[in-house]
Design an enzyme around this catalytic site. Sequence first.
Site, short mmCIF file in Angstrom:
data_model
loop_
_atom_site.label_atom_id
_atom_site.label_comp_id
_atom_site.label_asym_id
_atom_site.label_seq_id
_atom_site.Cartn_x
_atom_site.Cartn_y
_atom_site.Cartn_z
CB SER A 17 -3.00 9.68 32.42
OG SER A 17 -4.34 9.38 32.09
CG ASN A 18 -2.98 4.77 29.00
OD1 ASN A 18 -1.78 4.79 28.81
ND2 ASN A 18 -3.62 3.69 29.42
CE LYS A 19 -2.69 11.99 21.99
NZ LYS A 19 -1.69 12.24 20.97
#
Length: 206
Positions: A17-19
């Site tokens: 995922s991404n922050k």
Amino acid sequence: MTAGPTKEYIDPVRYISNKSSGKQGYEIAKSLSKKGFETTLISGPTNLEINNDINLIKVETAEEMFQSTLKSLPADVAIFSAAVCDYKVKVTSREKIKKQDEISLELEKNVDILDYISNHNSLRPELVVGFAAETNDLEKYAYKKLSEKNCDWIIANDVSNESIGFDSDFNEVSILYKDKKIERLKYKSKSEISDELVEKIINHLS
Ligand code: CTP
């Protein structure tokens, strides 16, 4: 309006995922709705809530976000604040992968939702706004995204600065326009940034 991160599954219990907290995107959706825009918020997983007058579409993967975006068109304005994963796992395992000494993941590119919508004339909203979250050379990379993704505006923010970072309720951004004009919105709440942005959108459309 897209917001939040996407999740790309490796197996049923693991993902890449991404922050992203989604806070700025949710605030923009609220500001748009407050000003009378019929607003659809396509959101990756976040801990945030939103008023009922906003049409919330919850998604997990970039592909789901892309399909929901296509279904939500036509629109007068499209704002892409989501931190979409650039890659997905080529083959997601149906079963939980057992621990091994080493593991390699084969990744393939996800569709760039902003780029796709912006470069298809039949789909393109009148105003297309992208985001550029950068840790260095902010304006250089933001201008590159503005032109390569054929955006009308890019909102650039420096994610190396924790006081305006991912989980903060505050932000400081620059709006970059096609004619190289740049406007800086100084340190203020994400909600105030959103109200100012929506005022600019209304002026642009009128
Ligand atoms: N974006 C998108 N779909 C993707 C990747 C990005 O719609 N698959 C949009 C984001 O919502 C944002 C803009 O493109 O509005 C820029 O995203 P960013 O992650 O900063 O840029 P990338 O193109 O992924 O470039 P890089 O990761 O190399 O900085």
